[in-house]
Design a protein around this motif. Sequence first.
Motif, PDB file in Angstrom:
ATOM      1  N   GLN A 203     -51.505 -21.491   1.018  1.00  0.00           N
ATOM      2  CA  GLN A 203     -51.087 -22.821   0.578  1.00  0.00           C
ATOM      3  C   GLN A 203     -52.266 -23.708   0.172  1.00  0.00           C
ATOM      4  N   ILE A 204     -53.320 -23.682   0.971  1.00  0.00           N
ATOM      5  CA  ILE A 204     -54.445 -24.585   0.722  1.00  0.00           C
ATOM      6  C   ILE A 204     -55.368 -24.061  -0.367  1.00  0.00           C
ATOM      7  N   GLY A 205     -55.564 -22.744  -0.393  1.00  0.00           N
ATOM      8  CA  GLY A 205     -56.483 -22.163  -1.374  1.00  0.00           C
ATOM      9  C   GLY A 205     -57.871 -21.934  -0.821  1.00  0.00           C
ATOM     10  N   ALA A 206     -58.041 -22.146   0.486  1.00  0.00           N
ATOM     11  CA  ALA A 206     -59.336 -21.926   1.142  1.00  0.00           C
ATOM     12  C   ALA A 206     -59.081 -21.528   2.582  1.00  0.00           C
ATOM     13  N   LEU A 211     -63.175 -24.313   5.001  1.00  0.00           N
ATOM     14  CA  LEU A 211     -62.845 -25.728   5.167  1.00  0.00           C
ATOM     15  C   LEU A 211     -63.759 -26.395   6.195  1.00  0.00           C
ATOM     16  N   GLU A 212     -64.120 -25.646   7.235  1.00  0.00           N
ATOM     17  CA  GLU A 212     -65.058 -26.189   8.221  1.00  0.00           C
ATOM     18  C   GLU A 212     -66.408 -26.474   7.572  1.00  0.00           C
ATOM     19  N   TRP A 213     -66.829 -25.559   6.714  1.00  0.00           N
ATOM     20  CA  TRP A 213     -68.090 -25.769   5.980  1.00  0.00           C
ATOM     21  C   TRP A 213     -67.999 -27.007   5.102  1.00  0.00           C
ATOM     22  N   ALA A 214     -66.890 -27.134   4.353  1.00  0.00           N
ATOM     23  CA  ALA A 214     -66.722 -28.275   3.451  1.00  0.00           C
ATOM     24  C   ALA A 214     -66.662 -29.589   4.223  1.00  0.00           C
ATOM     25  N   GLU A 231     -68.381 -22.321  -3.736  1.00  0.00           N
ATOM     26  CA  GLU A 231     -68.660 -23.469  -2.878  1.00  0.00           C
ATOM     27  C   GLU A 231     -68.148 -24.764  -3.495  1.00  0.00           C
ATOM     28  N   LYS A 232     -68.341 -24.917  -4.794  1.00  0.00           N
ATOM     29  CA  LYS A 232     -67.861 -26.123  -5.469  1.00  0.00           C
ATOM     30  C   LYS A 232     -66.337 -26.175  -5.446  1.00  0.00           C
ATOM     31  N   ASP A 233     -65.694 -25.024  -5.672  1.00  0.00           N
ATOM     32  CA  ASP A 233     -64.230 -24.967  -5.635  1.00  0.00           C
ATOM     33  C   ASP A 233     -63.700 -25.365  -4.263  1.00  0.00           C
ATOM     34  N   VAL A 234     -64.296 -24.810  -3.211  1.00  0.00           N
ATOM     35  CA  VAL A 234     -63.850 -25.092  -1.847  1.00  0.00           C
ATOM     36  C   VAL A 234     -64.074 -26.560  -1.509  1.00  0.00           C
ATOM     37  N   PHE A 235     -65.234 -27.084  -1.881  1.00  0.00           N
ATOM     38  CA  PHE A 235     -65.528 -28.490  -1.592  1.00  0.00           C
ATOM     39  C   PHE A 235     -64.507 -29.395  -2.281  1.00  0.00           C
ATOM     40  N   ILE A 237     -61.433 -28.581  -3.167  1.00  0.00           N
ATOM     41  CA  ILE A 237     -60.147 -28.406  -2.484  1.00  0.00           C
ATOM     42  C   ILE A 237     -60.103 -29.291  -1.249  1.00  0.00           C
ATOM     43  N   TYR A 238     -61.187 -29.249  -0.470  1.00  0.00           N
ATOM     44  CA  TYR A 238     -61.252 -30.066   0.745  1.00  0.00           C
ATOM     45  C   TYR A 238     -61.122 -31.560   0.407  1.00  0.00           C
TER      46      TYR A 238
END
Length: 262
Positions: A203-206, A211-214, A231-235, A237-238
Amino acid sequence: MQTEKVVDYIVNWLKDYAKNAGVNGFVVGVSGGIDSAVTSTLVAKTGLNVLCVEMPIHQAKSHVSRAHEHIALLKKRFDNVDATRADLTPVFEEFKTEVFLDGDQATVDMALANTRARLRMTTLYYYAGLYGLLVAGTGNKVEDFGVGFYTKYGDGGVDISPIADLLKSEVYEIGAFLEVPESIMNAAPSDGLFGDARSDEDQIGASYPELEWAMKMDEEGKTEDDFSGREKDVFNIYKRYNTSNKHKMIPIPICEIPSNLL
């Protein structure tokens, strides 16, 4: 993390809070996931009355079997633990006959998913009122204060939050210490709100480690320009979840009337 000391601290905090509140113990919804497994074990360790409530609504069989396994083991380990099952599927289906289901299907599905969580909250508070118990929340720090991945007045409607200052990885560490069943430890985290086995990551995509890193990077004041690739994608998303769900993390806005108008 000093796991044993953290566990003792949470258990003592729970006992003190319950004593000061003048209640008999705790009620907690058990879903078959790591957060509810850890929370229910922590409240069980207080020695106070604990009621574990299973509340299936078209639940995936894997979720149901894990919840059954955990509750059975918890009752075997702790004499103060009792359990009940409230099949909310008929209630949910009846609710759907009384509301409009028009519009974009994805929007309707999300509204109904949140309705499931709110039906469960209502059930927990019914038992809390019946037996003089506190509703123990199962949200962790990433969900509650990072991406806001919970339902407002659903699983977010609780009296106390014993694990809300713990990252997901720390919840797993405590789960291992508390000897939570391997089936739960190894299962992909899922909110169980759609009647299938889709995971939180779906659902979230990460993932939660991502997410903890972001969350850490955001706390350090980083921006998307500091990263590239995954990393940019995850950040992003967060940040998107954190921004859109901010209303869940702050007090309800109050319209304060100027004194000269009163």
